[in-house]
Motif scaffolding. Structure first.
Motif, PDB file in Angstrom:
ATOM      1  N   UNK A   1       0.811  -1.201   0.000  1.00  0.00           N
ATOM      2  CA  UNK A   1       0.000   0.000   0.000  1.00  0.00           C
ATOM      3  C   UNK A   1       0.847   1.254   0.000  1.00  0.00           C
ATOM      4  N   UNK A   2       0.194   2.389   0.062  1.00  0.00           N
ATOM      5  CA  UNK A   2       0.874   3.662   0.187  1.00  0.00           C
ATOM      6  C   UNK A   2       1.779   3.988  -0.986  1.00  0.00           C
ATOM      7  N   UNK A   3       2.801   4.808  -0.706  1.00  0.00           N
ATOM      8  CA  UNK A   3       3.718   5.197  -1.774  1.00  0.00           C
ATOM      9  C   UNK A   3       4.538   4.006  -2.263  1.00  0.00           C
ATOM     10  N   UNK A   4       4.749   3.018  -1.403  1.00  0.00           N
ATOM     11  CA  UNK A   4       5.447   1.814  -1.855  1.00  0.00           C
ATOM     12  C   UNK A   4       4.625   1.104  -2.923  1.00  0.00           C
TER      13      UNK A   4
ATOM     14  N   UNK B   1      -5.896  -0.427   1.108  1.00  0.00           N
ATOM     15  CA  UNK B   1      -6.930  -1.244   0.465  1.00  0.00           C
ATOM     16  C   UNK B   1      -7.408  -0.590  -0.834  1.00  0.00           C
ATOM     17  N   UNK B   2      -7.504   0.735  -0.841  1.00  0.00           N
ATOM     18  CA  UNK B   2      -7.892   1.445  -2.061  1.00  0.00           C
ATOM     19  C   UNK B   2      -6.846   1.257  -3.154  1.00  0.00           C
ATOM     20  N   UNK B   3      -5.581   1.303  -2.770  1.00  0.00           N
ATOM     21  CA  UNK B   3      -4.497   1.128  -3.754  1.00  0.00           C
ATOM     22  C   UNK B   3      -4.506  -0.291  -4.301  1.00  0.00           C
ATOM     23  N   UNK B   4      -4.734  -1.282  -3.440  1.00  0.00           N
ATOM     24  CA  UNK B   4      -4.807  -2.667  -3.896  1.00  0.00           C
ATOM     25  C   UNK B   4      -5.963  -2.853  -4.869  1.00  0.00           C
ATOM     26  N   UNK B   5      -7.111  -2.254  -4.559  1.00  0.00           N
ATOM     27  CA  UNK B   5      -8.261  -2.355  -5.460  1.00  0.00           C
ATOM     28  C   UNK B   5      -7.936  -1.744  -6.821  1.00  0.00           C
ATOM     29  N   UNK B   6      -7.196  -0.642  -6.827  1.00  0.00           N
ATOM     30  CA  UNK B   6      -6.783  -0.015  -8.093  1.00  0.00           C
ATOM     31  C   UNK B   6      -5.875  -0.949  -8.884  1.00  0.00           C
ATOM     32  N   UNK B   7      -4.965  -1.621  -8.185  1.00  0.00           N
ATOM     33  CA  UNK B   7      -4.068  -2.564  -8.855  1.00  0.00           C
ATOM     34  C   UNK B   7      -4.811  -3.730  -9.464  1.00  0.00           C
ATOM     35  N   UNK B   8      -5.812  -4.235  -8.750  1.00  0.00           N
ATOM     36  CA  UNK B   8      -6.614  -5.342  -9.274  1.00  0.00           C
ATOM     37  C   UNK B   8      -7.372  -4.924 -10.526  1.00  0.00           C
TER      38      UNK B   8
END
Length: 210
Positions: free
Chosen positions: A47-50, A167-174
């Motif tokens: 998540x985050x900037x990573x 969680x928002x970043x993970x959803x974007x990746x998916x």
């Protein structure tokens, strides 16, 4: 007598600075190892900037550390306006952590674990590194710095803020990659958030003598 107290005071300040630099170095090393040894080999996300750095690396082969520094700039402008002490404390973490991440890239692929174990162990490394920084009001930047600012101003645990944004970043990746194995990244995010929550919940217990 005045000189004696001045020397004692300077010694105390130098001990604080040295302790802070050790924490930043150790934390940055743990984060760099977690990303390169356990996250990158499976093209997982954090998540985050990573996580943003990883996304840019997978999409366009950008340097993870350099992307992190660029993404951090707007957050640091906000930190400079809201909390100058937080800004200066976190500046070193933001510079050292991305450099260590890029320097440790050659280690990617030397550890071979099943994907679930790799996602979880990577999360443990990143969570301990980030949690140690946040415990001492230091941050590797980005979402973690934003979480630190919000937790100080609204009395919300930093770990919960990090989990929500991650969680928002993970959803974007998916949505971008449509790769089912990215769901394993959720284990990374959970491990990171839990460890951050633990390490920032008991700030009265000092890891080092003051």
């Amino acid at each position: 007598m005045y000189a004696y107290f001045l020397i004692r005071h300077l010694d105390k300040e130098w001990r604080k600075i040295l302790r802070k630099m050790i924490i930043i170095g150790l934390s940055g090393l743990l984060i760099g190892l977690g990303i390169n040894l356990f996250i990158l080999p499976f093209h997982l996300l954090e998540g985050g900037v990573f996580g943003i750095g990883l996304l840019f690396n997978y999409l366009w082969d950008f340097k993870i550390g350099l992307t992190i520094i660029c993404v951090n700039l707007p957050v640091y402008v906000l930190a400079f306006k809201l909390d100058r002490s937080c800004f200066f404390n976190s500046l070193y973490g933001t510079l050292i952590t991305p450099i260590l991440i890029d320097l440790l890239i050659p280690l990617s692929g030397i550890v071979h674990l099943p994907i679930l174990a790799s996602a979880s162990v990577g999360g443990l490394f990143i969570g301990v590194g980030t949690g140690l920084m946040l415990r001492y009001n230091i941050s590797p930047g980005g979402v973690d710095l934003l979480a630190l600012l919000l937790s100080k101003h609204f009395a919300i645990n930093a770990g919960f803020i990090v989990f929500f944004i991650d969680s928002l970043i993970l959803a974007s990746g998916l949505l971008l990659f449509k790769d089912p194995k990215l769901i394993y990244s959720l284990f990374t995010i959970i491990c990171v958030s839990v460890l951050i929550a633990i390490l920032t919940s008991f700030k009265s217990i000092s890891l080092y003598p003051r």
